[in-house]
Scaffold this motif. Structure first.
Motif, PDB file in Angstrom:
ATOM      1  N   THR A   1      45.113  39.010  45.456  1.00  0.00           N
ATOM      2  CA  THR A   1      44.512  38.481  44.334  1.00  0.00           C
ATOM      3  C   THR A   1      43.790  37.298  44.171  1.00  0.00           C
ATOM      4  O   THR A   1      42.583  37.150  43.984  1.00  0.00           O
ATOM      5  CB  THR A   1      45.585  38.393  42.973  1.00  0.00           C
ATOM      6  OG1 THR A   1      46.256  39.791  43.059  1.00  0.00           O
ATOM      7  CG2 THR A   1      45.072  38.235  42.015  1.00  0.00           C
ATOM      8  N   PHE A   2      44.486  36.520  44.989  1.00  0.00           N
ATOM      9  CA  PHE A   2      43.672  35.274  45.167  1.00  0.00           C
ATOM     10  C   PHE A   2      42.468  35.291  45.886  1.00  0.00           C
ATOM     11  O   PHE A   2      41.456  34.687  45.699  1.00  0.00           O
ATOM     12  CB  PHE A   2      44.708  34.055  45.789  1.00  0.00           C
ATOM     13  CG  PHE A   2      44.211  32.767  45.946  1.00  0.00           C
ATOM     14  CD1 PHE A   2      43.876  31.906  45.146  1.00  0.00           C
ATOM     15  CD2 PHE A   2      43.730  32.295  47.535  1.00  0.00           C
ATOM     16  CE1 PHE A   2      43.441  30.556  45.443  1.00  0.00           C
ATOM     17  CE2 PHE A   2      43.131  31.290  47.782  1.00  0.00           C
ATOM     18  CZ  PHE A   2      42.959  30.192  46.710  1.00  0.00           C
ATOM     19  N   GLY A   3      42.645  35.993  47.030  1.00  0.00           N
ATOM     20  CA  GLY A   3      41.294  36.086  47.741  1.00  0.00           C
ATOM     21  C   GLY A   3      40.400  37.072  47.339  1.00  0.00           C
ATOM     22  O   GLY A   3      39.153  36.631  47.320  1.00  0.00           O
ATOM     23  N   ALA A   4      40.651  37.984  46.391  1.00  0.00           N
ATOM     24  CA  ALA A   4      39.629  38.913  45.669  1.00  0.00           C
ATOM     25  C   ALA A   4      38.897  37.851  44.749  1.00  0.00           C
ATOM     26  O   ALA A   4      37.728  38.027  44.324  1.00  0.00           O
ATOM     27  CB  ALA A   4      40.248  40.247  45.129  1.00  0.00           C
ATOM     28  N   THR A   5      39.913  37.049  43.934  1.00  0.00           N
ATOM     29  CA  THR A   5      39.410  36.219  42.751  1.00  0.00           C
ATOM     30  C   THR A   5      38.329  35.155  43.473  1.00  0.00           C
ATOM     31  O   THR A   5      37.111  35.174  42.934  1.00  0.00           O
ATOM     32  CB  THR A   5      40.375  35.490  42.226  1.00  0.00           C
ATOM     33  OG1 THR A   5      41.170  36.567  41.640  1.00  0.00           O
ATOM     34  CG2 THR A   5      39.650  34.821  41.010  1.00  0.00           C
ATOM     35  N   LEU A   6      38.592  34.509  44.584  1.00  0.00           N
ATOM     36  CA  LEU A   6      37.903  33.618  45.116  1.00  0.00           C
ATOM     37  C   LEU A   6      36.679  34.191  45.813  1.00  0.00           C
ATOM     38  O   LEU A   6      35.526  33.508  45.603  1.00  0.00           O
ATOM     39  CB  LEU A   6      38.510  33.003  46.241  1.00  0.00           C
ATOM     40  CG  LEU A   6      38.117  31.607  47.012  1.00  0.00           C
ATOM     41  CD1 LEU A   6      37.979  30.636  45.856  1.00  0.00           C
ATOM     42  CD2 LEU A   6      38.825  31.167  48.074  1.00  0.00           C
ATOM     43  N   SER A   7      36.682  35.395  46.301  1.00  0.00           N
ATOM     44  CA  SER A   7      35.396  35.935  46.991  1.00  0.00           C
ATOM     45  C   SER A   7      34.602  36.516  45.683  1.00  0.00           C
ATOM     46  O   SER A   7      33.318  36.266  46.009  1.00  0.00           O
ATOM     47  CB  SER A   7      35.806  37.020  47.585  1.00  0.00           C
ATOM     48  OG  SER A   7      36.385  38.131  46.934  1.00  0.00           O
ATOM     49  N   ILE A   8      34.960  36.726  44.622  1.00  0.00           N
ATOM     50  CA  ILE A   8      34.251  37.164  43.632  1.00  0.00           C
ATOM     51  C   ILE A   8      33.285  35.996  42.949  1.00  0.00           C
ATOM     52  O   ILE A   8      32.394  36.252  42.803  1.00  0.00           O
ATOM     53  CB  ILE A   8      34.992  37.897  42.337  1.00  0.00           C
ATOM     54  CG1 ILE A   8      35.403  39.268  42.874  1.00  0.00           C
ATOM     55  CG2 ILE A   8      33.972  38.297  40.911  1.00  0.00           C
ATOM     56  CD1 ILE A   8      34.492  40.174  43.215  1.00  0.00           C
ATOM     57  N   ILE A   9      34.141  35.220  43.063  1.00  0.00           N
ATOM     58  CA  ILE A   9      33.366  33.836  42.337  1.00  0.00           C
ATOM     59  C   ILE A   9      32.455  33.163  43.362  1.00  0.00           C
ATOM     60  O   ILE A   9      31.316  32.819  43.104  1.00  0.00           O
ATOM     61  CB  ILE A   9      34.500  32.598  42.192  1.00  0.00           C
ATOM     62  CG1 ILE A   9      35.545  32.871  41.022  1.00  0.00           C
ATOM     63  CG2 ILE A   9      33.843  31.144  41.953  1.00  0.00           C
ATOM     64  CD1 ILE A   9      36.557  31.904  40.831  1.00  0.00           C
ATOM     65  N   ILE A  10      32.704  33.346  44.549  1.00  0.00           N
ATOM     66  CA  ILE A  10      31.904  32.764  45.609  1.00  0.00           C
ATOM     67  C   ILE A  10      30.298  33.747  45.532  1.00  0.00           C
ATOM     68  O   ILE A  10      29.371  33.413  45.597  1.00  0.00           O
ATOM     69  CB  ILE A  10      32.398  32.845  47.053  1.00  0.00           C
ATOM     70  CG1 ILE A  10      33.325  31.703  47.142  1.00  0.00           C
ATOM     71  CG2 ILE A  10      31.411  32.825  48.183  1.00  0.00           C
ATOM     72  CD1 ILE A  10      34.271  31.539  48.218  1.00  0.00           C
TER      73      ILE A  10
END
Length: 182
Positions: free
Chosen positions: A49-58
């Motif tokens: 979840t953290f990785g997906a959220t961070l990648s979507i923001i980037i």
């Protein structure tokens, strides 16, 4: 609140993290103790979840790009306002849903702000201060969001205009314009 437009790249990243979560959950299910299985699934959920959220923001930051073109600034004296108009152009490769423009006016008049404006000595003010606070603000800012229905396709542009107060005591104001698109 605006829901971001997901491109094929966004969906690929989401699919990657869902597959990663499934793989990590299956890996943690191999354990003999149920407490280890539950903690492994919970940890894999947090990590993905953290990785997906961070990648979507980037991805949102680097795939959705807008720029202001042909910007004109006019000061209207009779009602002390500033009128800014121009075009928002999509310079990225994916459609834009909305852009937020932030305009800030900063007073550049050195005569109004005397010596010691930026540094005020600290300490206890028991007997009151001899300095009177400046009731006139040194900055004025305005933020406006432009929503595109239908989304603004790559290479296309849309007109925009912003009206913000321009106090009469401002002299030689510096204008800072920033654009954020999604």
């Amino acid at each position: 609140m605006h829901i971001p437009y997901f491109s094929i790249v966004h969906w690929l990243f989401i699919a990657f993290f869902v597959i990663l979560f499934i793989a990590l959950s299956l890996l943690s299910a191999q354990a003999k103790k149920t407490s280890v299985v539950i903690s492994g699934i919970f940890a894999s959920f947090l990590v993905t979840t953290f990785g997906a959220t961070l990648s979507i923001i980037i991805l949102e930051k680097y795939t959705k790009k807008g720029m202001m073109l042909k910007v004109e600034e006019r000061r209207i004296l009779f009602n002390e306002t500033m009128f800014i108009k121009g075009y928002i152009q999509n310079v990225g490769r994916f459609p834009l849903n909305y852009c937020t423009i932030n305009v800030k006016l900063i007073n550049n008049d050195r005569k109004q702000f005397g010596k010691g404006t930026f540094f005020k000595s600290g300490g206890l003010n028991i007997f009151g201060s001899k300095d009177k606070e400046n009731p006139k603000p040194n900055t004025v800012s305005k933020e406006k969001t432009f929503t595109f229905k239908p989304p603004l396709n790559p290479g296309y542009r849309q007109p925009f205009s912003i009206v913000l107060p321009y106090p009469g005591y401002f002299r030689g104001a510096m204008i800072i314009k920033k654009i954020y698109c999604h």
